[in-house]
Design a protein around this motif. Structure first.
Motif, PDB file in Angstrom:
ATOM      1  N   CYS A 106      12.282  29.425  34.245  1.00 46.86           N
ATOM      2  CA  CYS A 106      13.608  29.637  35.219  1.00 46.86           C
ATOM      3  C   CYS A 106      14.652  30.682  34.876  1.00 46.86           C
ATOM      4  O   CYS A 106      15.056  31.358  35.327  1.00 46.86           O
ATOM      5  N   LEU A 107      14.790  30.203  33.465  1.00 45.40           N
ATOM      6  CA  LEU A 107      15.746  31.182  33.002  1.00 45.40           C
ATOM      7  C   LEU A 107      15.376  32.733  33.063  1.00 45.40           C
ATOM      8  O   LEU A 107      16.308  33.615  33.375  1.00 45.40           O
ATOM      9  N   GLU A 108      14.208  32.938  32.618  1.00 49.14           N
ATOM     10  CA  GLU A 108      13.640  34.480  33.116  1.00 49.14           C
ATOM     11  C   GLU A 108      13.878  34.914  34.384  1.00 49.14           C
ATOM     12  O   GLU A 108      14.271  36.077  34.817  1.00 49.14           O
ATOM     13  N   ARG A 109      13.260  34.075  35.272  1.00 55.51           N
ATOM     14  CA  ARG A 109      13.586  34.638  36.802  1.00 55.51           C
ATOM     15  C   ARG A 109      14.976  34.803  37.011  1.00 55.51           C
ATOM     16  O   ARG A 109      15.576  35.668  37.636  1.00 55.51           O
ATOM     17  N   GLN A 110      15.997  33.873  36.463  1.00 49.84           N
ATOM     18  CA  GLN A 110      17.397  34.026  36.647  1.00 49.84           C
ATOM     19  C   GLN A 110      17.910  35.515  36.259  1.00 49.84           C
ATOM     20  O   GLN A 110      18.835  36.089  36.891  1.00 49.84           O
ATOM     21  N   ALA A 111      17.473  35.675  35.035  1.00 48.18           N
ATOM     22  CA  ALA A 111      17.837  36.975  34.258  1.00 48.18           C
ATOM     23  C   ALA A 111      17.152  38.248  34.975  1.00 48.18           C
ATOM     24  O   ALA A 111      18.199  39.069  35.414  1.00 48.18           O
ATOM     25  N   ARG A 112      16.083  38.049  35.520  1.00 53.53           N
ATOM     26  CA  ARG A 112      15.683  39.139  36.550  1.00 53.53           C
ATOM     27  C   ARG A 112      16.340  39.280  37.584  1.00 53.53           C
ATOM     28  O   ARG A 112      16.798  40.592  38.077  1.00 53.53           O
ATOM     29  N   GLY A 113      16.854  38.159  38.450  1.00 54.96           N
ATOM     30  CA  GLY A 113      17.560  38.375  39.392  1.00 54.96           C
ATOM     31  C   GLY A 113      19.054  38.724  39.232  1.00 54.96           C
ATOM     32  O   GLY A 113      19.653  39.478  40.284  1.00 54.96           O
ATOM     33  N   LEU A 114      19.532  38.767  37.897  1.00 51.09           N
ATOM     34  CA  LEU A 114      20.595  39.218  37.481  1.00 51.09           C
ATOM     35  C   LEU A 114      20.705  40.749  37.283  1.00 51.09           C
ATOM     36  O   LEU A 114      21.419  41.706  36.946  1.00 51.09           O
ATOM     37  N   GLY A 115      19.355  41.305  37.237  1.00 54.60           N
ATOM     38  CA  GLY A 115      19.099  42.718  36.905  1.00 54.60           C
ATOM     39  C   GLY A 115      18.728  43.033  35.565  1.00 54.60           C
ATOM     40  O   GLY A 115      18.263  44.154  35.242  1.00 54.60           O
ATOM     41  N   ALA A 116      18.353  42.066  34.868  1.00 57.05           N
ATOM     42  CA  ALA A 116      17.820  42.145  33.418  1.00 57.05           C
ATOM     43  C   ALA A 116      16.311  42.630  33.336  1.00 57.05           C
ATOM     44  O   ALA A 116      15.709  42.025  34.103  1.00 57.05           O
ATOM     45  N   ARG A 117      16.040  43.489  32.438  1.00 52.20           N
ATOM     46  CA  ARG A 117      14.590  43.786  32.249  1.00 52.20           C
ATOM     47  C   ARG A 117      14.226  43.324  30.854  1.00 52.20           C
ATOM     48  O   ARG A 117      12.809  43.290  30.572  1.00 52.20           O
ATOM     49  N   ARG A 118      15.089  42.819  30.095  1.00 52.15           N
ATOM     50  CA  ARG A 118      14.716  42.455  28.618  1.00 52.15           C
ATOM     51  C   ARG A 118      15.635  41.180  28.290  1.00 52.15           C
ATOM     52  O   ARG A 118      16.850  41.208  28.791  1.00 52.15           O
ATOM     53  N   MET A 119      14.811  40.151  27.719  1.00 53.77           N
ATOM     54  CA  MET A 119      15.792  38.885  27.135  1.00 53.77           C
ATOM     55  C   MET A 119      15.744  38.869  25.650  1.00 53.77           C
ATOM     56  O   MET A 119      14.702  39.324  25.029  1.00 53.77           O
ATOM     57  N   VAL A 120      16.901  38.753  25.171  1.00 54.23           N
ATOM     58  CA  VAL A 120      17.073  38.486  23.614  1.00 54.23           C
ATOM     59  C   VAL A 120      17.904  37.418  23.586  1.00 54.23           C
ATOM     60  O   VAL A 120      18.385  36.658  24.329  1.00 54.23           O
ATOM     61  N   LEU A 121      17.755  36.938  22.235  1.00 57.94           N
ATOM     62  CA  LEU A 121      18.195  35.703  21.870  1.00 57.94           C
ATOM     63  C   LEU A 121      18.418  35.469  20.371  1.00 57.94           C
ATOM     64  O   LEU A 121      17.756  36.241  19.345  1.00 57.94           O
ATOM     65  N   ASN A 122      19.278  34.810  19.738  1.00 56.79           N
ATOM     66  CA  ASN A 122      19.433  34.561  18.368  1.00 56.79           C
ATOM     67  C   ASN A 122      19.495  33.096  18.149  1.00 56.79           C
ATOM     68  O   ASN A 122      19.594  32.218  19.035  1.00 56.79           O
ATOM     69  N   THR A 123      18.905  32.601  17.065  1.00 59.68           N
ATOM     70  CA  THR A 123      19.055  31.275  16.583  1.00 59.68           C
ATOM     71  C   THR A 123      18.972  31.068  15.006  1.00 59.68           C
ATOM     72  O   THR A 123      18.964  32.035  14.413  1.00 59.68           O
ATOM     73  N   ARG A 124      18.910  29.793  14.557  1.00 56.41           N
ATOM     74  CA  ARG A 124      18.740  29.625  13.235  1.00 56.41           C
ATOM     75  C   ARG A 124      17.546  29.531  12.503  1.00 56.41           C
ATOM     76  O   ARG A 124      16.506  28.854  13.448  1.00 56.41           O
ATOM     77  N   LEU A 125      17.272  29.925  11.490  1.00 55.23           N
ATOM     78  CA  LEU A 125      15.725  29.568  10.926  1.00 55.23           C
ATOM     79  C   LEU A 125      15.383  28.183  10.807  1.00 55.23           C
ATOM     80  O   LEU A 125      14.116  27.686  11.007  1.00 55.23           O
ATOM     81  N   ASP A 126      16.223  27.120  10.679  1.00 48.13           N
ATOM     82  CA  ASP A 126      15.900  25.812  10.564  1.00 48.13           C
ATOM     83  C   ASP A 126      15.561  25.210  11.885  1.00 48.13           C
ATOM     84  O   ASP A 126      14.827  24.216  11.853  1.00 48.13           O
ATOM     85  N   LEU A 127      15.948  25.769  13.068  1.00 51.18           N
ATOM     86  CA  LEU A 127      15.272  25.346  14.365  1.00 51.18           C
ATOM     87  C   LEU A 127      14.069  25.881  14.792  1.00 51.18           C
ATOM     88  O   LEU A 127      13.545  26.225  15.638  1.00 51.18           O
TER      89      LEU A 127
END
Length: 159
Positions: A106-127
């Motif tokens: 769903c979030l990827e569809r929302q991003a495409r709907g906003l015009g995004a062609r690439r998704m990025v994220l950051n997180t912690r190593l312990d997760l």
């Protein structure tokens, strides 16, 4: 048949706020290795940038399982067709029911709907469970695109 439904929702509705509080309590508590207090959650959510998770800069999504608020996540437009995946959370009692996969889709569809062609994220190593989820769904480690105190590994995916 899935009992999950996902839809964009303002970040400050009662259900969205409860999910954001649960998310912050979960990730902060795991980092601190103790439950986060209500005051710590309040402080963590103050000016946390969630207001940007609304059109035209982003979306906040609430997932419901059997009608009960059970998951959330956001996408935030960055630049050059990139969107950032943020605040991805499934309440512990609802994990293992395919909600995380459906939320990511769903979030990827929302991003495409906003015009995004690439998704990025950051997180912690312990997760580790979160990192495993991202890798299972096509996210690969990328160089850091931002910095911050809880950012230890970065992932990206072409949409």
């Amino acid at each position: 048949m899935s009992q999950w439904t996902f839809a964009p929702e303002p970040f400050d509705t009662a259900d969205a706020t409860a999910l954001r509080r649960a998310y912050y309590g979960d990730v902060a508590g795991s980092y601190w290795r103790r439950p986060a207090t209500e005051a710590e959650i309040d402080e963590g959510l103050t000016d946390d940038g969630a207001a940007r998770l609304a059109a035209p800069t982003g979306r906040f999504v609430v997932g419901r399982h059997g009608g009960e608020p059970a998951a959330c996540g956001g996408v935030l437009l960055l630049d050059g067709g990139r969107a950032e995946l943020t605040r991805v959370f499934v309440r512990p009692g609802f994990r293992g029911r395919d909600g995380a996969r459906l939320l990511l889709e769903c979030l990827e569809r929302q991003a495409r709907g906003l015009g995004a062609r690439r998704m990025v994220l950051n997180t912690r190593l312990d997760l580790v469970p979160a990192r495993s989820l991202y890798v299972r769904h096509g996210y690969a480690e990328i160089p850091a695109y931002c910095t911050g105190p809880y950012m230890e590994i970065w992932y990206g995916k072409e949409l």
